[in-house]
Design an enzyme around this catalytic site. Structure first.
Site, short mmCIF file in Angstrom:
data_model
loop_
_atom_site.label_atom_id
_atom_site.label_comp_id
_atom_site.label_asym_id
_atom_site.label_seq_id
_atom_site.Cartn_x
_atom_site.Cartn_y
_atom_site.Cartn_z
N ARG A 41 1.54 8.39 -7.12
CA ARG A 41 0.97 9.90 -7.60
C ARG A 41 1.10 9.92 -9.01
O ARG A 41 0.46 10.99 -9.51
CB ARG A 41 1.44 10.96 -6.83
CG ARG A 41 1.78 11.00 -5.58
CD ARG A 41 0.29 11.11 -4.77
NE ARG A 41 0.30 11.39 -3.22
CZ ARG A 41 -0.71 11.03 -2.40
NH1 ARG A 41 -1.57 10.21 -2.96
NH2 ARG A 41 -0.61 11.33 -1.32
N ASP A 63 -8.94 3.29 -2.44
CA ASP A 63 -8.53 4.01 -1.40
C ASP A 63 -8.25 5.64 -1.36
O ASP A 63 -8.25 5.95 -2.33
CB ASP A 63 -6.99 3.35 -1.33
CG ASP A 63 -6.25 3.89 0.26
OD1 ASP A 63 -6.84 3.73 1.14
OD2 ASP A 63 -5.18 4.50 -0.09
N HIS A 92 0.66 -1.01 -0.05
CA HIS A 92 -0.14 0.01 0.09
C HIS A 92 0.84 1.34 0.10
O HIS A 92 1.35 1.62 1.05
CB HIS A 92 -0.99 -0.03 1.13
CG HIS A 92 -1.85 1.37 1.43
ND1 HIS A 92 -2.94 0.96 1.95
CD2 HIS A 92 -2.01 2.34 0.95
CE1 HIS A 92 -3.81 2.08 1.88
NE2 HIS A 92 -3.19 2.92 1.40
N HIS A 101 1.46 5.33 -2.34
CA HIS A 101 0.89 6.30 -3.20
C HIS A 101 2.07 6.70 -3.94
O HIS A 101 2.96 7.45 -3.44
CB HIS A 101 0.01 7.12 -2.55
CG HIS A 101 -1.02 6.75 -2.09
ND1 HIS A 101 -2.31 6.75 -2.57
CD2 HIS A 101 -1.22 6.29 -0.58
CE1 HIS A 101 -3.19 6.11 -1.46
NE2 HIS A 101 -2.51 6.01 -0.46
N ASP A 129 1.78 2.99 3.53
CA ASP A 129 0.68 4.02 3.00
C ASP A 129 1.44 5.25 2.76
O ASP A 129 0.95 6.31 3.31
CB ASP A 129 -0.32 4.12 4.20
CG ASP A 129 -1.51 4.93 3.66
OD1 ASP A 129 -1.52 5.33 2.42
OD2 ASP A 129 -2.63 5.32 4.36
N ASN A 147 -5.39 5.97 -6.68
CA ASN A 147 -6.02 7.28 -6.56
C ASN A 147 -5.22 8.65 -7.14
O ASN A 147 -4.69 9.27 -6.55
CB ASN A 147 -6.54 7.78 -5.15
CG ASN A 147 -5.34 7.82 -4.08
OD1 ASN A 147 -4.18 7.15 -4.44
ND2 ASN A 147 -5.38 8.47 -2.90
O1 DOR Z 1 -3.92 9.67 4.84
C1 DOR Z 1 -4.19 9.38 3.93
N1 DOR Z 1 -3.70 9.72 2.44
N2 DOR Z 1 -5.14 8.23 3.62
C2 DOR Z 1 -5.52 7.85 2.53
O2 DOR Z 1 -6.28 7.13 2.56
C3 DOR Z 1 -5.35 8.59 1.17
C4 DOR Z 1 -3.86 9.01 1.48
C5 DOR Z 1 -3.58 9.96 -0.01
O3 DOR Z 1 -3.64 9.51 -0.96
O4 DOR Z 1 -2.93 11.26 0.32
#
Ligand code: DOR
Length: 444
Positions: free
Chosen positions: A72, A160, A68, A70, A313, A102
């Site tokens: 971007r 997410d 998990h 990101h 995350d 996302n």
């Molecule tokens: O804190 C978070 N940031 N929680 C999420 O579920 C998404 C993530 C983000 O994409 O910045």
């Protein structure tokens, strides 16, 4: 830095590989991108010439896998790109990263999955496995074409950042997950209940006069998802568990044989809501940092196997994003480069063992991903040479100016962590090396 495949002997380190039950001092040879020998002393003369990396005093383990994060790209390249995100991953010891959809556009079509794969192949330094959306445009209204996304290479599905609010849609997604044998990763949040909340609901939010998000906002959706998983016999994976209540619900579901796995982040395991007082928006994350009681439940869940894996995350944002007022700043913390250091604090405090920690970052996420994309998470002979080498005792200060990630947003800035990644090898290539690591060239 040499990032071509190399023949390299990693000599005399402490090898921890939960996939094979290894916990001993040994040496490891990699050649042609694979693990080719493991044993005491030197490899047999039949082996090719190799360089030597002296690993005495260091831990050698399978490359970490992050289910998990990101990255971007596409759409938010000012926050991170696949190139900078994978370099940060390498620095954090991760050799496989699964990126959340996302982005802009969201990863809800074959074309977007293909795009991420092609950029990752050209510019990524570690393996990138994309996660496709559950719903078209992440709008939570209509199911994305999950079979098409799976054929394109999505390893899981998630909206997410947002939950799958519509229970009928979630039911359909779980039915597909059963047929495709791929997990649905749900961000569990009852948005009607959390609406307007910006941090954990509790004494600190009251003190600061900020609207809170109660634990119940997570627990309610976890309970719903477990009921739907029972109904559909689908595969559910609960994202970033943060509350004591969720741990209890997942424990009971596992006891009943429901197909659920769960993850927790280093930050939810080590920091409380009080971080917001000092670090303001850099401690704003969703789900929010909670309380000591929640942390104790999460650690207990990790030890019992109720929580299967640890994920970063990693959620990079720009400085301008985090300069906004608390209510307006986006949630998320840049975590790839600090994950190991944070987690080692639990080992040093005797709360989890080093073997458990390594298992939660290697063998366990590998089980969730399966063997379709290489064979990550093991140092078995013949497996791709994905290897993390770290010093469990080295103190270092978190200096965000030295981050490889574009995201400097972390409440850990300026703190001293004990435990540092010293080198990372991804599919046989040395993709990160601390300045202090010595490599002796070409020994016959
Ligand atoms: O804190 C978070 N940031 N929680 C999420 O579920 C998404 C993530 C983000 O994409 O910045």
């Amino acid at each position: 830095m040499n990032n071509k495949p190399i023949a390299l002997l990693i000599h005399g380190g402490h090898i921890i590989d939960p996939s094979q039950g290894l916990d001993e001092t040994d040496s490891l040879l990699i050649s042609e991108g694979k693990i080719s020998w493991l044993g005491k002393g030197k490899p047999p003369p039949s082996c090719p010439e190799y360089d030597i990396l002296h690993a005495e005093g260091l831990i050698i383990c399978p490359g970490f896998i992050d289910l998990h994060c990101h990255l971007r790209q596409p759409g938010f390249e000012e926050k991170e790109t696949i190139a900078t995100g994978t370099q940060a991953a390498a620095k954090g010891g991760f050799t496989t990263v699964c990126c959340m959809p996302n982005t802009l556009p969201p990863l809800d079509s074959k074309e977007t999955i293909d795009y991420v794969k092609s950029i990752a192949a050209a510019e990524g330094v570690v393996r990138v496995l994309p996660i496709g959306c559950i719903s078209k445009g992440r709008k939570g209204e209509e199911l994305a074409k999950l079979d098409e996304l799976a054929s394109a290479g999505a390893i899981a599905f998630s909206d997410d950042g947002s939950p799958a609010t519509n229970s009928r849609l979630m039911r359909q997604a779980l039915e597909y997950s059963h047929d495709l044998n791929l997990p649905i990763i749900d961000h569990c949040e009852d948005t009607a209940l959390s609406q307007g909340g910006v941090m954990n609901e509790g004494t600190t939010s009251t003190k600061l006069g900020l609207p809170g998000i109660p634990n119940a906002a997570e627990d309610i959706i976890v309970a719903r998802d477990l009921a739907l998983t029972r109904l559909t016999r689908g595969r559910l994976h609960i994202a970033h568990v943060s509350s004591e209540g969720s741990v209890g619900l997942i424990r009971r579901a596992k006891e009943k044989g429901i197909m659920v796995t769960a993850e927790v982040t280093p930050l939810h395991l080590t920091l409380t809501e009080e971080s917001v007082i000092v670090h303001a928006t850099n401690a704003k994350v969703n789900p929010p940092l909670r309380t000591r009681k929640d942390i104790q439940a999460l650690i207990q869940g990790l030890k019992e196997g109720v929580i299967d894996i640890i994920v970063t995350d990693h959620a990079p944002h720009t400085e301008a994003d985090k300069m906004l007022k608390f209510a307006l700043a986006p949630p998320g913390i840049s975590s790839l480069e600090t994950a190991l250091g944070s987690l080692m604090s639990l080992v040093h405090a005797g709360q989890i063992t080093l073997t458990t920690l390594v298992a939660k970052l290697t063998r366990e996420p590998a089980k969730i991903i399966g063997n379709k994309y290489g064979k990550p998470g093991t140092l078995a002979i013949g497996a791709p040479a994905d290897i993390t080498i770290f010093d469990p005792d080295m103190d270092w200060e978190v200096d965000t100016r030295a981050f490889t990630s574009k995201g400097k947003n972390t409440p850990l800035a300026g703190s001293v962590l004990k435990g540092k990644v010293m080198a990372t090898i991804a599919q046989g290539k040395l993709v990160y090396r601390d300045d202090s690591i010595r490599i002796e060239a070409k020994v016959a």
